[in-house]
Design a protein around this motif. Structure first.
Motif, PDB file in Angstrom:
ATOM      1  N   PRO A 126      33.027  29.712  54.964  1.00 60.55           N
ATOM      2  CA  PRO A 126      33.968  29.772  56.086  1.00 60.55           C
ATOM      3  C   PRO A 126      33.761  31.053  56.892  1.00 60.55           C
ATOM      4  O   PRO A 126      33.344  32.079  56.352  1.00 60.55           O
ATOM      5  N   VAL A 127      34.051  30.989  58.169  1.00 53.41           N
ATOM      6  CA  VAL A 127      33.933  32.177  59.015  1.00 53.41           C
ATOM      7  C   VAL A 127      34.928  33.221  58.543  1.00 53.41           C
ATOM      8  O   VAL A 127      36.100  32.915  58.287  1.00 53.41           O
ATOM      9  N   LEU A 128      34.462  34.431  58.403  1.00 52.74           N
ATOM     10  CA  LEU A 128      35.287  35.533  57.926  1.00 52.74           C
ATOM     11  C   LEU A 128      35.845  36.310  59.117  1.00 52.74           C
ATOM     12  O   LEU A 128      35.091  36.727  60.003  1.00 52.74           O
ATOM     13  N   GLN A 129      37.160  36.464  59.134  1.00 50.93           N
ATOM     14  CA  GLN A 129      37.781  37.276  60.166  1.00 50.93           C
ATOM     15  C   GLN A 129      37.603  38.743  59.787  1.00 50.93           C
ATOM     16  O   GLN A 129      38.270  39.253  58.899  1.00 50.93           O
ATOM     17  N   VAL A 130      36.694  39.401  60.464  1.00 46.23           N
ATOM     18  CA  VAL A 130      36.295  40.751  60.099  1.00 46.23           C
ATOM     19  C   VAL A 130      37.327  41.764  60.569  1.00 46.23           C
ATOM     20  O   VAL A 130      37.769  41.744  61.718  1.00 46.23           O
ATOM     21  N   CYS A 131      37.712  42.674  59.648  1.00 47.57           N
ATOM     22  CA  CYS A 131      38.669  43.728  60.011  1.00 47.57           C
ATOM     23  C   CYS A 131      38.051  44.732  60.972  1.00 47.57           C
ATOM     24  O   CYS A 131      38.648  45.107  61.976  1.00 47.57           O
ATOM     25  N   ASN A 132      36.860  45.171  60.634  1.00 48.80           N
ATOM     26  CA  ASN A 132      36.199  46.186  61.446  1.00 48.80           C
ATOM     27  C   ASN A 132      34.699  45.912  61.464  1.00 48.80           C
ATOM     28  O   ASN A 132      34.011  46.181  60.485  1.00 48.80           O
ATOM     29  N   PRO A 166      34.144  27.647  46.419  1.00 48.18           N
ATOM     30  CA  PRO A 166      33.577  26.474  47.075  1.00 48.18           C
ATOM     31  C   PRO A 166      34.546  25.287  47.078  1.00 48.18           C
ATOM     32  O   PRO A 166      35.137  24.956  46.056  1.00 48.18           O
ATOM     33  N   GLY A 167      34.740  24.717  48.255  1.00 51.28           N
ATOM     34  CA  GLY A 167      35.689  23.619  48.435  1.00 51.28           C
ATOM     35  C   GLY A 167      36.900  24.042  49.237  1.00 51.28           C
ATOM     36  O   GLY A 167      37.565  23.199  49.852  1.00 51.28           O
ATOM     37  N   ASP A 168      37.215  25.350  49.232  1.00 50.04           N
ATOM     38  CA  ASP A 168      38.312  25.848  50.054  1.00 50.04           C
ATOM     39  C   ASP A 168      37.875  25.904  51.515  1.00 50.04           C
ATOM     40  O   ASP A 168      36.681  25.855  51.828  1.00 50.04           O
ATOM     41  N   ASP A 169      38.844  26.028  52.396  1.00 53.73           N
ATOM     42  CA  ASP A 169      38.519  26.074  53.818  1.00 53.73           C
ATOM     43  C   ASP A 169      38.663  27.469  54.413  1.00 53.73           C
ATOM     44  O   ASP A 169      38.521  27.650  55.625  1.00 53.73           O
ATOM     45  N   ARG A 170      38.935  28.460  53.567  1.00 56.47           N
ATOM     46  CA  ARG A 170      39.102  29.816  54.090  1.00 56.47           C
ATOM     47  C   ARG A 170      38.896  30.842  52.978  1.00 56.47           C
ATOM     48  O   ARG A 170      38.871  30.502  51.794  1.00 56.47           O
ATOM     49  N   TRP A 171      38.754  32.105  53.407  1.00 59.92           N
ATOM     50  CA  TRP A 171      38.686  33.220  52.468  1.00 59.92           C
ATOM     51  C   TRP A 171      40.100  33.618  52.057  1.00 59.92           C
ATOM     52  O   TRP A 171      41.037  33.475  52.834  1.00 59.92           O
ATOM     53  N   ASN A 172      40.235  34.116  50.837  1.00 62.56           N
ATOM     54  CA  ASN A 172      41.528  34.577  50.340  1.00 62.56           C
ATOM     55  C   ASN A 172      41.459  36.068  50.037  1.00 62.56           C
ATOM     56  O   ASN A 172      40.468  36.556  49.481  1.00 62.56           O
ATOM     57  N   ILE A 173      42.499  36.790  50.416  1.00 60.48           N
ATOM     58  CA  ILE A 173      42.573  38.210  50.091  1.00 60.48           C
ATOM     59  C   ILE A 173      42.938  38.341  48.612  1.00 60.48           C
ATOM     60  O   ILE A 173      43.999  37.901  48.181  1.00 60.48           O
ATOM     61  N   ILE A 174      42.047  38.938  47.838  1.00 55.44           N
ATOM     62  CA  ILE A 174      42.248  39.068  46.398  1.00 55.44           C
ATOM     63  C   ILE A 174      42.959  40.366  46.064  1.00 55.44           C
ATOM     64  O   ILE A 174      43.800  40.430  45.169  1.00 55.44           O
ATOM     65  N   GLY A 175      42.640  41.425  46.762  1.00 57.36           N
ATOM     66  CA  GLY A 175      43.275  42.704  46.477  1.00 57.36           C
ATOM     67  C   GLY A 175      42.841  43.742  47.476  1.00 57.36           C
ATOM     68  O   GLY A 175      41.941  43.508  48.292  1.00 57.36           O
ATOM     69  N   PRO A 176      43.476  44.896  47.450  1.00 62.17           N
ATOM     70  CA  PRO A 176      43.084  45.980  48.354  1.00 62.17           C
ATOM     71  C   PRO A 176      41.694  46.474  48.016  1.00 62.17           C
ATOM     72  O   PRO A 176      41.245  46.387  46.875  1.00 62.17           O
ATOM     73  N   GLY A 177      41.008  46.972  49.010  1.00 63.63           N
ATOM     74  CA  GLY A 177      39.653  47.444  48.774  1.00 63.63           C
ATOM     75  C   GLY A 177      39.446  48.908  49.077  1.00 63.63           C
ATOM     76  O   GLY A 177      38.455  49.490  48.678  1.00 63.63           O
ATOM     77  N   ARG A 178      40.380  49.517  49.791  1.00 63.49           N
ATOM     78  CA  ARG A 178      40.123  50.873  50.270  1.00 63.49           C
ATOM     79  C   ARG A 178      39.986  51.871  49.126  1.00 63.49           C
ATOM     80  O   ARG A 178      39.068  52.696  49.111  1.00 63.49           O
ATOM     81  N   GLU A 179      40.914  51.791  48.141  1.00 68.47           N
ATOM     82  CA  GLU A 179      40.861  52.803  47.090  1.00 68.47           C
ATOM     83  C   GLU A 179      39.654  52.612  46.194  1.00 68.47           C
ATOM     84  O   GLU A 179      39.199  53.527  45.532  1.00 68.47           O
ATOM     85  N   SER A 180      39.110  51.383  46.149  1.00 68.05           N
ATOM     86  CA  SER A 180      37.956  51.142  45.292  1.00 68.05           C
ATOM     87  C   SER A 180      36.676  51.042  46.096  1.00 68.05           C
ATOM     88  O   SER A 180      35.587  51.081  45.535  1.00 68.05           O
ATOM     89  N   GLN A 181      36.815  50.907  47.420  1.00 70.80           N
ATOM     90  CA  GLN A 181      35.679  50.724  48.299  1.00 70.80           C
ATOM     91  C   GLN A 181      34.795  49.601  47.778  1.00 70.80           C
ATOM     92  O   GLN A 181      35.211  48.465  47.730  1.00 70.80           O
ATOM     93  N   PHE A 182      33.583  49.894  47.317  1.00 69.76           N
ATOM     94  CA  PHE A 182      32.649  48.824  46.987  1.00 69.76           C
ATOM     95  C   PHE A 182      32.306  48.746  45.504  1.00 69.76           C
ATOM     96  O   PHE A 182      31.433  47.999  45.112  1.00 69.76           O
TER      97      PHE A 182
END
Length: 360
Positions: A126-132, A166-182
């Motif tokens: 699915p197309v990802l709505q990019v934050c930045n 796979p099978g869903d129609d969108r991305w789901n926010i699982i958790g915050p990413g800033r404090e863990s970055q990558f």
């Protein structure tokens, strides 16, 4: 006359009638994936009576990602270069690998698909709505190398971790990413995120999105712990490992520190235990800033390769170099493995790839 009759019998033998169980034994003795594919392509009968599950474990290839229409792969095990024309590949696409699939970016920001270049099978996402959009080059994909059709596809941006099943129609926010970055990893419905400020590992249940543990950072015994890079998380033999290395511009001075996450059978707070050996295991990492990806294999599955070592691609130190280093844990030394690729740079980098014939 007897010899002539024997020759005539051999000439008329129909190899398509080879028993399936014998064909399976033959296929399992072909360690190189290209020979395996050619064997299955001999005739329709051989193809139908064989299975891709007969393919022996494959030692990772190195893939050179550039702006051309072809992808170049190098097999360390067989010292061979393979050139594969990837499906729907264009010069503007960015490919990143994790295991047997590559993350393909194309068109507008947020448009992705998963591609297996060996089988040319492609799975649109699915197309990802990019934050930045500025942070797109740092987008991290951290799936397991052998993920299945019902597993999540995970990405992290600067401020969030997101997942797609796979099978869903969108991305789901699982958790915050800033404090863990990558510095993220997932295994058995658990999401592991390393806090970039204090080094604590946060463990969350993906399904309930409930935080389960906040594990203090590993304690390093070496005297250069302040210069450590990482940690890079990886699952191995059902265990979660934390792998870090010291920062050094000299190959011979690079050292690794490995810790295992000890859950204590559910009693008490989990903690990290330092390991001096990983036995028969081989770890593979692509180390980039600010994240790293990794997976593992058993050395006993490959003739001529030893365990208790780490193969790693360090994007910062492989620039202007055609070598891939291997760290021998027992002897604490670096061995450089030459490749036929030209010196790497920002536009022409390399990454690991696990050749596979499986489809999502």
């Amino acid at each position: 006359m007897g010899e002539e009759a024997l020759i005539e019998t051999e000439t008329k033998r129909n190899w398509a009638d080879l028993l399936p169980e014998l064909l399976s034994l033959i296929l399992k003795k072909l360690p190189e994936i290209s020979d395996f594919v050619r064997c299955r392509a001999v005739c329709k009968t051989w193809h139908l009576s064989s299975s891709i599950s007969d393919l022996p474990p494959q030692f990772p290839w190195i893939v050179k990602v550039n702006e051309g229409s072809d992808l170049e792969f190098y097999s360390i095990a067989f010292k061979k270069v393979y050139t594969i024309r990837a499906r729907c590949f264009s010069g503007k696409s960015l490919l990143r690998s994790t295991g047997s699939y590559m993350l393909k970016q194309f068109g507008n920001p947020g448009s992705y698909s998963l591609l297996n270049p060996v089988t040319n099978s492609e799975v649109p996402l699915p197309v990802l709505q990019v934050c930045n959009p500025i942070w797109l080059p740092w987008l991290s994909w951290y799936n397991l190398p052998n993920f299945q059709s019902d597993d999540y596809v995970f990405l992290t941006e600067m401020e969030r971790s997101i997942g797609y099943k796979p099978g869903d129609d969108r991305w789901n926010i699982i958790g915050p990413g800033r404090e863990s970055q990558f510095c993220c990893y997932h295994f058995k419905d658990l999401l592991f995120r390393v806090d970039s400020y204090n080094g604590f590992t946060k463990i969350m249940n993906i399904n309930s999105q409930k935080e389960l543990y906040d594990v203090p950072a590993p304690k390093y015994k070496r005297n250069y712990e302040k210069s450590f890079r990482g940690p890079y998380l990886v699952e191995s033999c059902g265990e979660i490992l934390s792998v870090s290395h010291n920062h050094s511009f000299e190959w011979r001075d690079i050292k690794f520190s490995i810790h295992r996450l000890e859950f204590g059978n559910g009693k008490g707070t989990p903690c990290w235990i330092e390991l001096s050996s990983i036995g028969d295991r081989i770890l593979f990492f692509e180390i980039t800033v600010p994240y790293g990806r990794g997976f593992w294999l058993r050395a006993s599955d490959f003739t001529g390769f030893k365990g208790n070592c780490i193969y790693f691609i360090n994007r910062l130190q492989t620039f202007r170099s055609s070598y891939v280093p291997m760290y021998d844990i027992e002897n604490s030394e670096i061995i450089l493995i030459d490749t036929p690729f030209a010196p790497f740079n920002l536009e022409n980098h390399i990454t690991w790839f696990l050749p596979s014939l499986k489809h999502i």
